[in-house]
Design an enzyme around this catalytic site. Structure first.
Site, PDB file in Angstrom:
ATOM      1  CE  LYS A  53      -0.263   0.234   5.046  1.00 23.25           C
ATOM      2  NZ  LYS A  53      -1.134   0.337   6.225  1.00 23.25           N
ATOM      3  CE1 TYR A 285      11.290  32.451   3.387  1.00 27.39           C
ATOM      4  CE2 TYR A 285      11.118  30.053   3.332  1.00 27.39           C
ATOM      5  CZ  TYR A 285      11.021  31.279   2.693  1.00 27.39           C
ATOM      6  OH  TYR A 285      10.673  31.338   1.372  1.00 27.39           O
TER       7      TYR A 285
END
Length: 397
Positions: A53, A285
């Protein structure tokens, strides 16, 4: 237990998915094959369902599924309907179990594609019966019982009714009840009392089904952690996921090599820029990192849009030009910065390894999980689809 399988990185022409990105995910399919072979030894006679999956935990659904089957898996497990159908569309054989869908899902394509379907509630059984009628075929179903995880699965109080309804549908020729299954809540803590308790609830549920006439082909409860640590719950079939890709589901008990596993994923790129900056220079940042001395900064063109965890800002480890370092400042959308040190000989174009098996000193998925306060499952599955995948270590055909 056999020694970990260490494969040559390329045994056939590599296949590449995607292009135009500065980084790549390299998946060693020989490692996947070897891991499944090791898991078969751990399973000691039980069949192996390789769970593929979530794009095979980020490793590539179809290539990883084929490698798992080549390694000895006889089943494949998926969550979503589309995953099962993608396997069949690619010509992947073996038994496939699909277990997660909503009431509006069209299950007829699953039945037509010879996919086993999980059922946890009466409405789901009704949907499977309708799909079988639409296709004109018998649907194979696995009933899932909630043994204590509290997620998917039929509550024990409603279990006898669901079993009876399924057996009526079987007598009518609509379905074939082939399995009973469940999922553990504390498999990564093998001595936790819930493991034994869930096994008891599971065995009671199996007894109810067989006592009412079910002729079960498989009983399955064990995920990766239980395959490696709890042989008493292996039953007829085990469902390893993370371990198929060479990562340890119980890192506090042992690493991959302790269980004969080899991590299959490597994420790498090259430096996009190297520059000299003075002491006290803010980086990224918010200037959460400031250079403590005159130094050289390197720009790595991978960011949180590629799957680099933002929570690993100022902590995420990397191997740059053969030297270990870490993210300096915040992880940005497309890039991170590293402080290479004042004497670094690095230049733009030098190799950067975000994560890999760890055999060459590079960080591992577990190292990144520790840095981000998460689990290695999330690290590998979050690697973005925009990062090209390159599959190596394939069988020569």
């Amino acid at each position: 237990m056999s020694e970990p399988v260490v494969s040559e990185p390329v045994v056939s022409e590599p296949v590449v998915s995607g292009a135009g990105h500065a980084g790549e995910v390299v998946v060693d399919l020989a490692a996947v094959r070897g891991n499944v072979a090791a898991l078969r030894e751990h399973a000691a006679g039980a069949q192996v369902m390789a769970v593929v999956k979530a794009d095979a935990y980020g490793h590539g659904l179809v290539p990883a599924a084929r490698a798992a089957l080549a390694g000895g898996a006889t089943w494949l497990g998926v969550a979503q309907v589309g995953e099962a159908l993608a396997l069949r569309a690619a010509g992947v054989g073996g038994r496939v179990l699909c277990w997660l869908y909503t009431p509006d899902a069209d299950l007829a394509p699953l039945v037509a594609a010879d996919v086993d379907v999980s059922v946890s509630a009466p409405w789901a059984l009704d949907r499977v019966v309708a799909a079988a009628a639409a296709v004109g075929s018998v649907a194979r179903v696995h009933l899932k019982v909630d043994t204590g995880l509290g997620r998917n699965g039929c509550p024990p109080a409603q279990w006898p009714d669901l079993v009876d309804a399924t057996l009526r549908a079987e007598r009518d020729g609509a379905v074939r009840l082939v399995g009973v299954w469940s999922h553990l809540a504390f498999a990564d803590a093998p001595h936790h009392p819930t493991v034994r308790r869930q096994a008891e609830v599971f065995e009671d549920a199996v007894a109810v089904a067989t006592g009412r006439g079910a002729d079960l082909e498989v009983r399955h409860l064990a995920n990766s952690a239980a395959v490696l640590t709890s042989p008493q719950v292996h039953y007829d079939l085990v469902r390893p996921g993370l371990a198929v890709y060479g990562l340890s589901p119980v890192p506090d008990l042992g690493g991959p090599a302790d269980y004969g596993l080899v991590p299959a994923m490597t994420v790498r790129t090259t430096l996009a820029l190297v520059k000299d900056v003075p002491a006290g220079h803010g980086v990224s940042y918010g200037h959460e990192y400031t250079t403590p001395q005159a130094t050289r900064l390197g720009l790595v063109p991978l960011g949180y849009a590629d799957g680099v965890p933002r929570h690993a800002s100022n902590r995420g480890p990397l191997l740059v030009g053969g030297a270990r370092t870490r993210v300096a400042g915040r992880v940005c959308m497309d890039q991170v910065v590293v402080d290479l040190g004042p004497d670094s000989p690095a230049v733009a174009g030098d190799p950067v390894v975000l994560l890999g098996p760890g055999s060459a000193g590079e960080p591992t998925a577990q190292d990144w999980a520790d840095a981000a306060g998460t689990i290695s499952y999330e690290i590998v599955t979050r690697m973005s689809a925009r990062l090209p995948r390159r599959w190596v270590g394939q069988e020569v055909t």
